[in-house]
Write a protein that holds these residues in place. Structure first.
Motif, mmCIF file in Angstrom:
data_model
loop_
_atom_site.group_PDB
_atom_site.id
_atom_site.type_symbol
_atom_site.label_atom_id
_atom_site.label_comp_id
_atom_site.label_asym_id
_atom_site.label_seq_id
_atom_site.Cartn_x
_atom_site.Cartn_y
_atom_site.Cartn_z
ATOM 1 N N MET A 33 1.384 -1.218 0.061
ATOM 2 C CA MET A 33 0.214 -0.066 0.614
ATOM 3 C C MET A 33 1.319 1.481 -0.097
ATOM 4 O O MET A 33 2.364 1.280 0.372
ATOM 5 C CB MET A 33 -0.881 0.447 1.186
ATOM 6 C CG MET A 33 -0.423 0.146 2.525
ATOM 7 S SD MET A 33 -1.519 -0.225 4.185
ATOM 8 C CE MET A 33 -2.676 0.287 3.930
ATOM 9 N N ILE A 50 9.323 -1.062 -5.698
ATOM 10 C CA ILE A 50 8.120 -0.981 -4.890
ATOM 11 C C ILE A 50 8.097 1.009 -4.380
ATOM 12 O O ILE A 50 8.730 1.182 -3.961
ATOM 13 C CB ILE A 50 7.547 -1.417 -3.686
ATOM 14 C CG1 ILE A 50 7.771 -3.045 -4.033
ATOM 15 C CG2 ILE A 50 6.457 -1.018 -3.332
ATOM 16 C CD1 ILE A 50 7.457 -3.641 -3.317
ATOM 17 N N TYR A 87 -1.736 4.321 -9.948
ATOM 18 C CA TYR A 87 -1.434 2.534 -9.653
ATOM 19 C C TYR A 87 -0.116 2.057 -11.196
ATOM 20 O O TYR A 87 -0.601 2.495 -11.966
ATOM 21 C CB TYR A 87 -1.914 1.533 -9.328
ATOM 22 C CG TYR A 87 -3.696 1.891 -10.794
ATOM 23 C CD1 TYR A 87 -3.255 0.974 -11.397
ATOM 24 C CD2 TYR A 87 -5.035 2.090 -10.039
ATOM 25 C CE1 TYR A 87 -4.763 0.852 -12.801
ATOM 26 C CE2 TYR A 87 -5.773 2.060 -11.195
ATOM 27 C CZ TYR A 87 -5.663 1.588 -12.260
ATOM 28 O OH TYR A 87 -7.055 1.411 -13.044
ATOM 29 N N PRO A 124 1.540 0.917 -6.065
ATOM 30 C CA PRO A 124 0.000 0.028 -5.903
ATOM 31 C C PRO A 124 -0.972 1.226 -6.061
ATOM 32 O O PRO A 124 -1.912 0.822 -6.110
ATOM 33 C CB PRO A 124 0.463 -0.192 -4.203
ATOM 34 C CG PRO A 124 1.373 0.901 -3.859
ATOM 35 C CD PRO A 124 2.400 0.478 -4.785
ATOM 36 N N SER A 143 -6.965 1.797 -4.207
ATOM 37 C CA SER A 143 -5.946 0.384 -4.914
ATOM 38 C C SER A 143 -4.605 0.091 -3.993
ATOM 39 O O SER A 143 -4.493 1.142 -3.040
ATOM 40 C CB SER A 143 -5.918 0.256 -5.795
ATOM 41 O OG SER A 143 -4.878 1.765 -6.272
ATOM 42 N N VAL A 144 -4.997 -1.578 -3.669
ATOM 43 C CA VAL A 144 -3.945 -2.181 -3.072
ATOM 44 C C VAL A 144 -2.828 -2.796 -3.981
ATOM 45 O O VAL A 144 -3.866 -3.387 -5.179
ATOM 46 C CB VAL A 144 -3.731 -2.403 -1.781
ATOM 47 C CG1 VAL A 144 -4.304 -1.477 -0.441
ATOM 48 C CG2 VAL A 144 -4.585 -3.351 -1.879
ATOM 49 N N ALA A 145 -1.892 -3.538 -3.369
ATOM 50 C CA ALA A 145 -1.583 -4.551 -4.466
ATOM 51 C C ALA A 145 -0.445 -5.543 -3.310
ATOM 52 O O ALA A 145 -0.912 -5.789 -1.905
ATOM 53 C CB ALA A 145 0.213 -4.116 -5.420
ATOM 54 N N ILE A 162 -3.205 -5.672 -8.868
ATOM 55 C CA ILE A 162 -3.184 -4.420 -7.802
ATOM 56 C C ILE A 162 -5.257 -4.617 -7.941
ATOM 57 O O ILE A 162 -5.312 -5.170 -8.686
ATOM 58 C CB ILE A 162 -2.514 -3.371 -8.858
ATOM 59 C CG1 ILE A 162 -1.196 -3.308 -9.004
ATOM 60 C CG2 ILE A 162 -3.902 -2.165 -7.959
ATOM 61 C CD1 ILE A 162 -0.681 -2.070 -9.933
#
Length: 170
Positions: free
Chosen positions: A6, A111, A118, A131, A143-145, A156
């Protein structure tokens, strides 16, 4: 190992809570935060994580000492090794530095955060992963990954819909 990733939470407690619920429901082994928590009071939500949290400072993290003491953020660059994958984490305010890490080919995954967009892209043998933003303030997309180090996959996910936004095999 399943890693939740995140960035750019920017004190949005309901969105942070949603991300943490998702990470907990997916039984992630580790959560990585690419910066911009903003204030130490976000600890209340992060303390609900069932996995360890590692992260870096972002350009909006002004109260660094408080974040060090409450969440354990330690630096602006973090290296992680997981199932043979070399990972570097930075907030990414300087694009030249992000690209230098990717071009170095020292890392399997770079990262980064900061742009609130994203992204998954290849740079030689490295994957650059952003992410997106948990807060949803800039792009409107929360969003998150996820990085599955055993399957060698990155995806994602939209926090509001649960729909995938991006996918790549490493």
């Amino acid at each position: 190992m399943l890693i939740g990733i995140m960035s750019d939470t920017h004190d949005n407690l309901p969105a942070i809570s949603k991300a943490i619920e998702l990470f907990n429901s997916e039984n992630v082994d580790l959560v990585i935060h690419a910066g911009d928590y903003v204030a130490p009071f976000v600890r209340r939500e992060f303390s609900k994580l069932k996995a360890p949290l590692k992260g870096v400072f972002g350009n909006n993290d002004g109260e660094k000492e408080g974040l060090k003491n409450t969440i354990g953020v330690e630096d602006e660059i973090l290296e992680v090794e997981a199932d043979g994958l070399r990972i570097v984490v930075l907030h990414g305010t300087n694009e030249k530095i992000v690209e230098a890490f990717a071009r170095s080919q020292l890392y399997d995954v770079v990262i980064r955060g900061h742009t609130h967009k994203y992204e998954i892209r290849e740079r030689g043998r490295s994957i650059v992963l952003n992410p997106g933003e948990v807060c949803g303030y800039v792009s409107g997309v929360k969003s998150v990954a996820f990085l599955d180090t055993r399957k060698r996959e990155v995806k994602i996910v939209n926090l509001d819909t649960g729909e995938p936004l991006g996918f790549m095999s490493i």
